[in-house]
Enzyme design. Structure first.
Site, short mmCIF file in Angstrom:
data_model
loop_
_atom_site.label_atom_id
_atom_site.label_comp_id
_atom_site.label_asym_id
_atom_site.label_seq_id
_atom_site.Cartn_x
_atom_site.Cartn_y
_atom_site.Cartn_z
N LYS A 113 -1.77 2.48 -3.78
CA LYS A 113 -0.94 1.37 -3.30
C LYS A 113 -1.79 0.47 -2.41
O LYS A 113 -2.40 0.95 -1.43
CB LYS A 113 0.22 1.97 -2.51
CG LYS A 113 1.48 1.15 -2.46
CD LYS A 113 2.57 2.03 -1.82
CE LYS A 113 3.86 1.32 -1.65
NZ LYS A 113 4.79 2.09 -0.81
C1 E4P Z 1 8.16 0.92 -1.02
O1 E4P Z 1 7.21 1.31 -1.62
C2 E4P Z 1 8.32 1.02 0.42
O2 E4P Z 1 7.84 2.27 0.82
C3 E4P Z 1 9.74 0.96 0.88
O3 E4P Z 1 10.63 0.70 -0.17
C4 E4P Z 1 9.98 0.15 2.10
O4 E4P Z 1 11.35 0.22 2.46
P1 E4P Z 1 11.90 -0.23 3.89
O5 E4P Z 1 11.88 -1.71 3.94
O6 E4P Z 1 13.29 0.31 3.93
O7 E4P Z 1 10.99 0.38 4.90
#
Ligand code: E4P
Length: 217
Positions: free
Chosen positions: A83
């Protein structure tokens, strides 16, 4: 449509996986912090728990550093997806890793223009954060729709991974738009099964069944 669990908690992942509800997992540095465990151990455990893609996020800010971290993370298991953040350096790292067959999830996407660049960089997944857009009174679902249209216009193979999902309705809405994947907290995925009329109906059936005095087996 695929569901990914947005968590670094192995127990939650096992519960969802046992129920056949998930196809992969996404993590981020905040979720790793919340787990209180060493990053590589968490990723290794999750990758062993299910065969689907498991996103592990780099923390370097320059392309060379991200590439080095990404290659190292990819060695943890065959199902690691690296990522990277949606910055110019992240896109550079995405291109280099993707060209070598390492799947990349480009994260922290908040505009269709960013998503277009990620597709051109060869990303396997683009992660638009719909909840965080809604938090500042912008339209996260509109973003998913715009990316869907753009990717379809040009047959980009990058999968739209709707992220920052906060509710069951979010999942239904991104499914209606045609997102390829939704990543959500385990409680939200489990919550898709809930309906008060299901509970009420089951209660009535069981009461009537008890009154018959019969048993199924
Ligand atoms: C996605 O890969 C992220 O980890 C996640 O969806 C972020 O979510 P949040 O905005 O609730 O922290």
């Amino acid at each position: 449509m695929k569901f990914f669990a947005d968590t670094a908690e192995i127990d939650e992942i096992n519960a969802l996986n046992d129920a056949g509800l998930i196809d992969g997992v996404t993590t981020n540095p905040s979720l790793i912090k919340k787990s209180g465990r060493p990053f590589r151990d968490v990723i290794s455990d999750i990758c062993a728990a299910l065969p689907g893609p498991v996103s592990a996020e780099v923390t370097a800010l320059d392309a060379d550093g991200m590439e080095a971290e990404g290659r190292s993370l990819a060695e943890i298991a065959d199902n690691v997806t690296v990522k990277v953040p949606l910055t110019i350096d992240g896109l550079k790292a995405c291109r280099r890793l993707s060209q070598d067959g390492i799947p990349v999830n480009v994260t922290l996407c908040f505009s269709a223009n960013q998503a277009l660049l990620a597709a051109k960089a060869g990303a396997t997944f683009i992660s638009p954060f719909i909840g965080r857009l809604d938090d500042i009174h912008l339209d996260g679902l509109q973003l998913i729709q715009e990316i869907r249209t753009i990717y379809d216009n040009y047959q980009f193979r990058t999968e739209i991974l709707a992220a920052s999902i906060r509710s069951a309705n979010h999942i239904k809405d991104v499914a209606l738009i045609g997102a390829d994947v939704a990543t959500a907290p385990p409680a939200v995925i489990m919550g898709l099964a809930n309906h008060p009329l299901t509970d009420k109906g089951l209660d009535a059936f069981l009461k009537d069944w008890a009154a018959t005095g019969q048993s199924v087996l």
